[in-house]
Enzyme design. Sequence first.
Site, PDB file in Angstrom:
ATOM      1  CG  HIS A 102      -1.701   1.240   1.413  1.00 27.19           C
ATOM      2  ND1 HIS A 102      -2.942   1.433   0.836  1.00 27.19           N
ATOM      3  CD2 HIS A 102      -1.435   2.386   2.110  1.00 27.19           C
ATOM      4  CE1 HIS A 102      -3.404   2.627   1.167  1.00 27.19           C
ATOM      5  NE2 HIS A 102      -2.505   3.222   1.940  1.00 27.19           N
ATOM      6  CD  GLU A 103       2.134   3.482   3.610  1.00 22.73           C
ATOM      7  OE1 GLU A 103       2.426   4.581   3.095  1.00 22.73           O
ATOM      8  OE2 GLU A 103       1.098   3.296   4.275  1.00 22.73           O
ATOM      9  CG  HIS A 106       0.529   6.283  -0.456  1.00 26.59           C
ATOM     10  ND1 HIS A 106      -0.643   6.864  -0.900  1.00 26.59           N
ATOM     11  CD2 HIS A 106       0.239   5.697   0.737  1.00 26.59           C
ATOM     12  CE1 HIS A 106      -1.602   6.640  -0.014  1.00 26.59           C
ATOM     13  NE2 HIS A 106      -1.093   5.932   0.986  1.00 26.59           N
TER      14      HIS A 106
END
Length: 235
Positions: A102-103, A106
């Site tokens: 998920h990071e 980003h």
Amino acid sequence: MYFPFYWDSTMILIIIGLIISGLASMYVRSTYSKYSDVKSKRGDTASDVCRQILNASNLENVRLEGIRGNLTDHYNAQDNVLRLSDTTRNSSSVAAIGVAAHEAGHAMQDRDNYGPLRLRAALVPVTNFGQTAAFPILLLGMFFAEGGGDTLINIGIMLFSLTLLFQLVTLPVEFDASKRAIRILEDQNLLTREEIPQAKKVLNAAALTYIAAAIASFLSVMRLILIFGGGRRRN
């Protein structure tokens, strides 16, 4: 005269917001804890998987670092660094890998100049100012019986509402990062077909905390409108 920190019937909105946020936080921690016990079949740590994702996404320049804490993982676009928490980076669990991916999502957003991410970054200083200035301006408006009192109150509410705007802009940023994470975990076979739904559950649980924060912010804005609306402060 109404004072925003005093107890009144509108405090029920704040209590509802706190309950919703608390339940969302409990759910994400429970879900993360459940799938942190499920080790991925590949056996790679979340840090290894994250590095693989970054390299495959032409993001070799993004530094990967550790940070203390539990679920304090984040990507810092300004410093071009992705930090994984103590509970994430050395774990080979499905939960940790989902969070790390998920990071990385980003970081991919940053690479692609993803609009909502840029807007959220631009809103940070404005939102911080709004949070600092809102209540002093509201208090000033309360003590002006005529003239600019209503104007100051409206300005104060609008400044406070910037927090809600920030939370609303955050939603597509977080949803898109999770979508990118799941897609690349599937495409690169970093998790098995059985493990992908488990990672989705972790990320969906995390998404609920952002939804809860937006609801809590909305209820706080509604409380201020109910307190200060309709010129009741003059009575």
